[in-house]
Scaffold this motif. Structure first.
Motif, PDB file in Angstrom:
ATOM      1  N   LYS A  22      43.968  71.575   4.912  1.00  0.00           N
ATOM      2  CA  LYS A  22      45.060  70.984   5.685  1.00  0.00           C
ATOM      3  C   LYS A  22      44.706  70.658   7.130  1.00  0.00           C
ATOM      4  O   LYS A  22      45.363  69.850   7.744  1.00  0.00           O
ATOM      5  CB  LYS A  22      46.290  71.885   5.632  1.00  0.00           C
ATOM      6  CG  LYS A  22      46.130  73.227   6.285  1.00  0.00           C
ATOM      7  CD  LYS A  22      47.411  74.030   6.140  1.00  0.00           C
ATOM      8  CE  LYS A  22      47.260  75.386   6.780  1.00  0.00           C
ATOM      9  NZ  LYS A  22      48.476  76.146   6.690  1.00  0.00           N
ATOM     10  N   TYR A  23      43.686  71.287   7.687  1.00  0.00           N
ATOM     11  CA  TYR A  23      43.319  70.998   9.078  1.00  0.00           C
ATOM     12  C   TYR A  23      42.212  69.960   9.165  1.00  0.00           C
ATOM     13  O   TYR A  23      42.353  68.942   9.801  1.00  0.00           O
ATOM     14  CB  TYR A  23      42.890  72.286   9.802  1.00  0.00           C
ATOM     15  CG  TYR A  23      43.982  73.317   9.866  1.00  0.00           C
ATOM     16  CD1 TYR A  23      45.134  73.092  10.610  1.00  0.00           C
ATOM     17  CD2 TYR A  23      43.878  74.507   9.170  1.00  0.00           C
ATOM     18  CE1 TYR A  23      46.143  74.029  10.667  1.00  0.00           C
ATOM     19  CE2 TYR A  23      44.885  75.459   9.223  1.00  0.00           C
ATOM     20  CZ  TYR A  23      46.015  75.208   9.967  1.00  0.00           C
ATOM     21  OH  TYR A  23      47.006  76.142  10.017  1.00  0.00           O
ATOM     22  N   TYR A  24      41.103  70.261   8.542  1.00  0.00           N
ATOM     23  CA  TYR A  24      39.964  69.343   8.559  1.00  0.00           C
ATOM     24  C   TYR A  24      40.005  68.539   7.262  1.00  0.00           C
ATOM     25  O   TYR A  24      39.369  68.857   6.274  1.00  0.00           O
ATOM     26  CB  TYR A  24      38.655  70.121   8.713  1.00  0.00           C
ATOM     27  CG  TYR A  24      37.426  69.238   8.753  1.00  0.00           C
ATOM     28  CD1 TYR A  24      37.286  68.257   9.733  1.00  0.00           C
ATOM     29  CD2 TYR A  24      36.418  69.378   7.818  1.00  0.00           C
ATOM     30  CE1 TYR A  24      36.162  67.451   9.767  1.00  0.00           C
ATOM     31  CE2 TYR A  24      35.294  68.579   7.847  1.00  0.00           C
ATOM     32  CZ  TYR A  24      35.177  67.613   8.818  1.00  0.00           C
ATOM     33  OH  TYR A  24      34.070  66.815   8.844  1.00  0.00           O
ATOM     34  N   THR A  25      40.803  67.477   7.290  1.00  0.00           N
ATOM     35  CA  THR A  25      41.038  66.654   6.101  1.00  0.00           C
ATOM     36  C   THR A  25      39.997  65.545   5.996  1.00  0.00           C
ATOM     37  O   THR A  25      39.205  65.331   6.924  1.00  0.00           O
ATOM     38  CB  THR A  25      42.438  66.011   6.173  1.00  0.00           C
ATOM     39  OG1 THR A  25      42.468  65.145   7.317  1.00  0.00           O
ATOM     40  CG2 THR A  25      43.532  67.055   6.289  1.00  0.00           C
ATOM     41  N   GLU A  26      40.032  64.842   4.913  1.00  0.00           N
ATOM     42  CA  GLU A  26      39.114  63.713   4.726  1.00  0.00           C
ATOM     43  C   GLU A  26      39.389  62.636   5.771  1.00  0.00           C
ATOM     44  O   GLU A  26      38.463  62.010   6.282  1.00  0.00           O
ATOM     45  CB  GLU A  26      39.243  63.138   3.309  1.00  0.00           C
ATOM     46  CG  GLU A  26      38.251  62.044   2.998  1.00  0.00           C
ATOM     47  CD  GLU A  26      36.780  62.469   3.111  1.00  0.00           C
ATOM     48  OE1 GLU A  26      35.955  61.611   3.482  1.00  0.00           O
ATOM     49  OE2 GLU A  26      36.448  63.640   2.854  1.00  0.00           O
ATOM     50  N   GLU A  27      40.632  62.438   6.114  1.00  0.00           N
ATOM     51  CA  GLU A  27      40.990  61.456   7.149  1.00  0.00           C
ATOM     52  C   GLU A  27      40.373  61.849   8.502  1.00  0.00           C
ATOM     53  O   GLU A  27      39.819  61.006   9.217  1.00  0.00           O
ATOM     54  CB  GLU A  27      42.513  61.364   7.273  1.00  0.00           C
ATOM     55  CG  GLU A  27      42.991  60.382   8.308  1.00  0.00           C
ATOM     56  CD  GLU A  27      44.523  60.364   8.429  1.00  0.00           C
ATOM     57  OE1 GLU A  27      45.009  60.162   9.546  1.00  0.00           O
ATOM     58  OE2 GLU A  27      45.207  60.558   7.400  1.00  0.00           O
ATOM     59  N   VAL A  28      40.451  63.120   8.838  1.00  0.00           N
ATOM     60  CA  VAL A  28      39.872  63.619  10.091  1.00  0.00           C
ATOM     61  C   VAL A  28      38.352  63.471  10.042  1.00  0.00           C
ATOM     62  O   VAL A  28      37.727  63.059  11.022  1.00  0.00           O
ATOM     63  CB  VAL A  28      40.276  65.092  10.335  1.00  0.00           C
ATOM     64  CG1 VAL A  28      39.533  65.687  11.526  1.00  0.00           C
ATOM     65  CG2 VAL A  28      41.781  65.207  10.538  1.00  0.00           C
ATOM     66  N   ARG A  29      37.755  63.784   8.901  1.00  0.00           N
ATOM     67  CA  ARG A  29      36.301  63.655   8.742  1.00  0.00           C
ATOM     68  C   ARG A  29      35.858  62.209   8.955  1.00  0.00           C
ATOM     69  O   ARG A  29      34.873  61.942   9.647  1.00  0.00           O
ATOM     70  CB  ARG A  29      35.881  64.136   7.356  1.00  0.00           C
ATOM     71  CG  ARG A  29      34.393  64.119   7.129  1.00  0.00           C
ATOM     72  CD  ARG A  29      34.067  64.501   5.670  1.00  0.00           C
ATOM     73  NE  ARG A  29      32.694  64.231   5.373  1.00  0.00           N
ATOM     74  CZ  ARG A  29      32.175  63.025   5.174  1.00  0.00           C
ATOM     75  NH1 ARG A  29      32.924  61.956   5.242  1.00  0.00           N
ATOM     76  NH2 ARG A  29      30.895  62.866   4.906  1.00  0.00           N
ATOM     77  N   LYS A  30      36.600  61.266   8.367  1.00  0.00           N
ATOM     78  CA  LYS A  30      36.252  59.849   8.528  1.00  0.00           C
ATOM     79  C   LYS A  30      36.398  59.410   9.979  1.00  0.00           C
ATOM     80  O   LYS A  30      35.596  58.631  10.490  1.00  0.00           O
ATOM     81  CB  LYS A  30      37.113  58.976   7.609  1.00  0.00           C
ATOM     82  CG  LYS A  30      36.704  59.073   6.163  1.00  0.00           C
ATOM     83  CD  LYS A  30      37.587  58.213   5.275  1.00  0.00           C
ATOM     84  CE  LYS A  30      37.167  58.357   3.819  1.00  0.00           C
ATOM     85  NZ  LYS A  30      38.034  57.623   2.919  1.00  0.00           N
TER      86      LYS A  30
END
Length: 184
Positions: free
Chosen positions: A104-112
């Motif tokens: 919930k914190y380090y999501t795929e969206e955040v990674r991208k």
């Protein structure tokens, strides 16, 4: 010869006394056990308070250390001691070791978004990008706390260091721009 009837009569006659003794013994033991339970609870509470205080002190120490480190790196980069090639080297290491996302914190969206920020050229970074890099690092740290993923704990200080370097390079760029305009 021993008379069994006499023995049984004696035992029956003493039964109320035995019951009273058992009840008194139970009552005394119950009170002692209750006091012992309360002492154990007090010790648990005191120990819990000490553990919470220790956690708070460690968190304060960690925060102070990272703030000092980032401020020092920012200052050194602004003074020209940390150069763009060193920033590029760190950026490459960050790109190569980019952690996978899963919570919930380090999501795929955040990674991208982090990948996009790491793909930028040094002279293209803005203050908003620095704030976003720091925010992503904090999300990684939250993820580490929630999941125990040590790869995020290893990545967090490197990303914060990179953000501090970029912040320092931005300061240096602004100082050079002001000096070029004749403003001291």
């Amino acid at each position: 010869m021993v008379n069994v009837d006499t023995i049984i009569s004696s035992l029956v006659a003493q039964a109320p006394l035995v019951v009273i003794a058992i009840i008194l013994l139970y009552y005394k033991l119950d009170r002692k056990i209750d006091r012992l339970d309360r002492k154990i609870d007090d010790i648990r509470i005191e120990l819990g308070n000490q553990i919470n205080e220790l956690k708070h002190e460690i968190k304060s120490l960690t925060s102070g250390f990272y703030n000092y480190q980032n401020t020092l790196i920012d200052f050194l980069a602004a003074k020209g001691f940390v150069t763009p090639p060193e920033a590029v080297l760190l950026r490459g290491a960050l790109r190569a070791s980019l952690p996978y996302a899963m919570s919930k914190y380090y999501t795929e969206e955040v990674r991208k978004r982090l990948q996009t920020l790491l793909d930028k050229e040094l002279d293209q970074y803005t203050w908003e990008d620095v704030a976003e890099l720091e925010n992503i690092a904090k999300l990684m740290y939250k993820e580490y706390i929630a999941t125990g993923r040590e790869d995020l704990l290893d990545y967090y200080p490197k990303l914060m260091m990179y953000a501090a370097i970029i912040r320092g390079l931005l300061r240096r760029r602004e100082m050079e721009k002001r000096q070029g305009q004749g403003v001291a």
